[in-house]
Motif scaffolding. Structure first.
Motif, PDB file in Angstrom:
ATOM      1  N   THR A 101      22.372   2.231 -12.013  1.00  0.00           N
ATOM      2  CA  THR A 101      23.584   1.901 -12.200  1.00  0.00           C
ATOM      3  C   THR A 101      24.332   3.534 -11.143  1.00  0.00           C
ATOM      4  O   THR A 101      23.865   4.118 -11.156  1.00  0.00           O
ATOM      5  N   ILE A 102      25.598   2.933 -10.936  1.00  0.00           N
ATOM      6  CA  ILE A 102      26.621   3.780 -10.212  1.00  0.00           C
ATOM      7  C   ILE A 102      26.504   5.308 -10.489  1.00  0.00           C
ATOM      8  O   ILE A 102      26.328   6.666  -9.841  1.00  0.00           O
ATOM      9  N   CYS A 103      26.715   5.023 -11.600  1.00  0.00           N
ATOM     10  CA  CYS A 103      26.710   6.660 -12.271  1.00  0.00           C
ATOM     11  C   CYS A 103      26.194   7.284 -12.095  1.00  0.00           C
ATOM     12  O   CYS A 103      25.936   8.319 -12.621  1.00  0.00           O
ATOM     13  N   LYS A 104      24.463   7.006 -12.027  1.00  0.00           N
ATOM     14  CA  LYS A 104      23.644   7.838 -12.058  1.00  0.00           C
ATOM     15  C   LYS A 104      23.244   7.523 -10.235  1.00  0.00           C
ATOM     16  O   LYS A 104      21.533   7.983 -10.810  1.00  0.00           O
ATOM     17  N   GLY A 105      23.489   7.199  -9.697  1.00  0.00           N
ATOM     18  CA  GLY A 105      23.119   6.892  -8.578  1.00  0.00           C
ATOM     19  C   GLY A 105      23.123   8.536  -7.062  1.00  0.00           C
ATOM     20  O   GLY A 105      23.903   9.703  -7.858  1.00  0.00           O
ATOM     21  N   ARG A 106      23.136   8.593  -6.160  1.00  0.00           N
ATOM     22  CA  ARG A 106      22.773  10.175  -5.271  1.00  0.00           C
ATOM     23  C   ARG A 106      23.728   9.584  -4.103  1.00  0.00           C
ATOM     24  O   ARG A 106      23.530   8.282  -3.852  1.00  0.00           O
ATOM     25  N   PHE A 107      25.099  10.677  -3.819  1.00  0.00           N
ATOM     26  CA  PHE A 107      25.815  10.521  -2.942  1.00  0.00           C
ATOM     27  C   PHE A 107      25.555  12.080  -2.275  1.00  0.00           C
ATOM     28  O   PHE A 107      25.534  12.681  -2.680  1.00  0.00           O
ATOM     29  N   ARG A 108      27.199  12.231  -0.986  1.00  0.00           N
ATOM     30  CA  ARG A 108      26.960  12.967  -0.735  1.00  0.00           C
ATOM     31  C   ARG A 108      28.887  13.351  -0.522  1.00  0.00           C
ATOM     32  O   ARG A 108      29.463  12.060  -0.561  1.00  0.00           O
ATOM     33  N   VAL A 109      29.111  14.171  -0.855  1.00  0.00           N
ATOM     34  CA  VAL A 109      30.265  14.787  -1.618  1.00  0.00           C
ATOM     35  C   VAL A 109      30.345  15.948  -0.230  1.00  0.00           C
ATOM     36  O   VAL A 109      29.824  17.418  -0.243  1.00  0.00           O
TER      37      VAL A 109
END
Lengths: 311, 331
Positions: B230-238
């Motif tokens: 699910t997109i809301c539980k993914g890892r991303f870079r800010v």
């Protein structure tokens, strides 16, 4: 309005509410310029976070008065996610004003206004997915609605066929507000909680980009709201949009070049076929790029057909 | 305080009823409900048997018809309402104004519950549905603190239900279009996030990558457990920081604050998870039943038992639980 004649009437341009946290002077200056822009409708007010108070309700009203004097049709937009009693208190106060119509962004506003028999319009966060819902809201005083962001031309056409008389607006330009939460993601990016946010969002006049692990700009953190990184641009489809009986194009403010965006859309709405120079200019005015998938019944992030063909 | 449990099929329904659910909630095998997954949900015949089993045990069956029909799909939602009503279910869980209007006018004696997908986070939005459609209960989105929940209970005339355990939507339900932005399908229109057909798992340099319609949502080291993307539980870079930018893979659990919810006057606790197995439903139902009983018997002395905590943690996403928005610092 009669749908058969709709395609001959000029599309109106609406300037959506500012979705970001801009300083007071920036907002005042922005709306001083808006007085001279060729937009017909202006939505004013804070719709994202009640903690953003660079302008108070009375400040918004005074901007509303000055825009009204300049010939704009002004609406006061209400907060989208209402949780605290104080937020509901302000909403009730706004709904008591009788000078400006209200853009309801939560059913709380619809509840208050319909009880008072006051007409209203709804923003994109009010879920109107079918004609049954639209008819019910029209019976309660709805004058104009915004097609939900994730719906496209096909859904619009079938709703318009069933309810041809109510004015329709679409989100034609801007980063798409895709989700809302109790959590402030901008504060989280600074390792703070929402209560300790220190207005971290004041550093991001167009939100803060969130990238995938392989460095694709994907979403934008805007306080409690998540937006698309890409700017939705429906300018290439204006001829179709007109044919479907849409009345209003909403342009969502961005910190830079908004005057140029408005100027392009103003020329495009006045011509039968959009000018290619204007379309090319608009592409350069979106900081990451543009998308239009929702309109074509696809995933929202799908780019314009010409770009898609090159991929 | 009632316990509502999820059932994606008959074995799960029986497990929920057998382990002490006051009510089970189910959906049909189509996009009319927010757990539209392959192999899940009820045919008419299964629902008929489910209702019989549940009513024999003195429990209730609620049918979720809680997605948003677009114009072309309207008849499916209308049909779902009629079918559920004719079968004699105890209530419908509805979000869309049009569907609610239809159900309320055609089946005025069938109680309506406002679904969490209806995005009603405040008393005025709830009263909108109450005044126009006579809803008998509202389910609150998972974005409110306990204090805010208590305020709503105090200020509306109808029972309030909240989520107690399971996967955690961190966005206001009914207002999240992250999934359709990437796939064209959202909980509102399709009844699911990140539909499986758009999900691709790929080994790359010993690491497992998961993409949704081409967009990289997470990348797992060989020893890391990989959850559903699910997109809301993914890892991303800010900026320079790479992290779970929206939320960690975690489940909601209210075990620690049951007395607060009880004292706030919450009428029912809902367990998420119609997509889970019958074993899962049995275990969660048993633990939540024991906890609610203990809480209601003596809220002052209530202490969540360690075996409940451990049991629920084992069944949680990422083996961890959170109080989510109930606990203010989470926000």
């Amino acid at each position: 309005m009669n749908t058969k004649t709709t395609h001959k009437t000029k599309l109106s341009l609406a300037l959506g509410p500012v979705l970001y946290y801009w300083p007071r002077e920036t907002l005042l200056d922005f709306y001083r310029q808006v007085r001279h822009w060729p937009v017909d409708i202006v939505y004013l007010g804070e719709v994202v976070c009640a903690k953003r108070r660079s302008l108070g309700y009375d400040d918004w009203l005074s901007i509303a008065h000055s825009l009204k004097k300049s010939g704009k049709k002004v609406y006061i937009s209400t907060l989208t996610l209402l949780e605290a009693g104080s937020e509901l208190g302000l909403l009730r106060r706004i709904c008591k004003n009788r000078e400006f119509l209200i853009e309801a962004n939560d059913l709380a506003a619809v509840y208050r206004l319909s009880r008072e028999k006051v007409s209203f319009v709804t923003g994109p966060a009010i879920n109107i997915y079918n004609a049954h819902t639209l008819k019910k809201l029209v019976s309660l005083g709805l004058q104009r609605w915004v097609l939900p962001l994730e719906l496209g031309a096909t859904e619009l056409a079938s709703i318009r066929d069933a309810v041809p008389t109510v004015a329709t607006e679409i989100f034609a330009w801007g980063r798409l507000p895709l989700a809302w939460s109790a959590r402030c993601y901008t504060a989280r990016a600074e390792n703070r909680s929402k209560d300790e946010c220190k207005m971290a969002c004041d550093a991001d006049p167009d939100g803060r980009l969130m990238y995938t692990l392989d460095d694709v700009p994907f979403l934008v953190l805007n306080g409690i709201q998540i937006q698309s990184a890409l700017t939705q641009n429906l300018a290439p489809h204006v001829a179709d949009i007109r044919r479907y009986g849409v009345d209003v194009l909403r342009l969502s403010p961005q910190s830079r070049d908004m005057d140029a965006v408005v100027a392009c859309f103003d020329r495009i709405r006045c011509s039968r076929v959009p000018n290619t120079d204007d379309l090319a200019t608009l592409e350069t005015l979106a900081s990451i790029g543009t998308c239009e998938g929702y309109w074509r019944g696809k995933a929202g992030f799908v780019p314009p057909a010409v770009v898609e063909a090159r991929l | 305080m009632e316990l509502l449990c999820p059932a994606g099929n008959l074995p799960s329904l029986k497990a929920a009823v057998d382990h002490g659910a006051n009510a089970v909630y189910v959906g049909f095998k189509d996009a009319t409900n927010a757990r539209h997954f392959a192999g899940l949900n009820f045919t008419i015949d299964e629902l008929r048997r489910g209702i019989e089993y549940t009513h024999d045990a003195g429990s209730k069956v609620l049918v979720a018809i809680n997605t948003y029909p677009v114009e072309s799909g309207w008849s499916d939602w209308q049909c779902a309402v009629d079918t559920a009503a004719e079968l004699g279910v105890d209530s419908l869980i509805v979000a869309d104004i049009g569907v609610m209007d239809y159900a309320c006018s055609c089946w005025p004696r069938l109680p309506l519950h406002l679904s969490v997908q209806g995005s009603a986070t405040n008393e005025d939005a709830i009263m909108f549905f109450h005044d126009h459609f006579n809803i008998q209960r509202a389910v609150l989105p998972r974005v409110l603190s306990v204090r805010q929940v208590a305020n709503i209970v105090r200020n509306v005339d109808i029972p309030i239900e909240v989520f107690g355990f399971g996967s955690l939507c961190i966005m206001v339900e009914g207002r999240c279009q992250l999934s359709s932005y990437l796939t064209g399908c959202s909980p509102n229109t399709y009844g699911a996030c990140s539909p499986a057909a758009h999900v691709r798992w790929e080994d790359r340099d010993d690491r497992l990558e998961v993409r949704v319609n081409g967009m990289l949502i997470d990348r797992f080291e060989p020893d890391e457990p990989a959850g559903y993307p699910t997109i809301c539980k993914g890892r991303f870079r800010v900026a320079k920081q790479t992290y779970y930018a929206l939320e960690e893979p975690t489940s909601l659990s209210v075990l620690n604050i049951l007395p607060e919810l009880y004292r706030a006057g919450v009428a029912a606790i809902k367990v998420e998870g119609r997509q889970r197995s019958a074993t899962y439903v049995a275990q969660v139902t048993a633990i939540m039943r024991a906890a609610i009983d203990a809480c209601v018997a003596d809220p002052e002395q209530y202490q969540p038992q360690q075996e409940w905590q451990a049991g629920l943690a084992r069944l949680s996403e990422g083996s961890q639980t959170t109080l989510g928005a109930y606990h203010r610092p989470w926000s």
